[in-house]
Motif scaffolding. Sequence first.
Motif, short mmCIF file in Angstrom:
data_model
loop_
_atom_site.label_atom_id
_atom_site.label_comp_id
_atom_site.label_asym_id
_atom_site.label_seq_id
_atom_site.Cartn_x
_atom_site.Cartn_y
_atom_site.Cartn_z
N CYS A 192 40.89 42.63 35.42
CA CYS A 192 41.97 43.38 36.04
C CYS A 192 42.90 43.77 34.91
N HIS A 233 48.06 41.01 34.34
CA HIS A 233 46.98 40.32 35.04
C HIS A 233 45.91 39.81 34.06
N ASN A 272 40.24 41.51 48.17
CA ASN A 272 41.55 41.16 47.62
C ASN A 272 42.32 40.36 48.66
N HIS A 292 44.79 44.78 42.70
CA HIS A 292 44.01 44.36 41.54
C HIS A 292 42.99 45.42 41.20
#
Length: 185
Positions: A168, A173, A73, A79
């Motif tokens: 996600c 998202h 990430n 996420h």
Amino acid sequence: MKRSRPQLLVTALLFAAVAQASAQTSSSAPSIGQQAQATPATRTVFIKMDDISYGQKSIDVKPGETVRLVLKNEGALMHEFNIGKAVSQLEHQREMAALFKDGTLTPTGKATSIVWRERSGLGDSNPPGIPEVVQAIHDDPNAILVEPGTTKEFVWTFHDTANLNFACTLPGHYQAGMVGEFVMR
């Protein structure tokens, strides 16, 4: 030996329930796969996570293949890497939204809170209880949370790759395009 009508009815209902339960457990419903140990992985796939995208939109896999997914990430937000079909991911989005709404999860990680447990038999004490630190739990077998600036591994053995995605499911998202697909080779 002669049985009464109620006994026959109960016996018939019991037989039907057992038959239905065994039919459900032996159904041919496809499984999406399962988490696996890192040692039998046939290969490693590196996936970069950013705000708000994955480094690739598709990953080739074979049914029965075990893949080590290394998730990095590089974004400022937490996420998730969730493996599933679109319908299950929609349901998981609702669950994740509820965790954000109640404060269990934050945009950057799992929430930590202090809960005061009552002291028993100690009378008037100051403070009135014993503090306990409670951290949010995200234990879905087909998903992993990756906090900003961290790298995590997720090993998965694929059973059925038809219409299988990774996404996600944190609020907004998925809708912003943080989704990809597994392509059967």
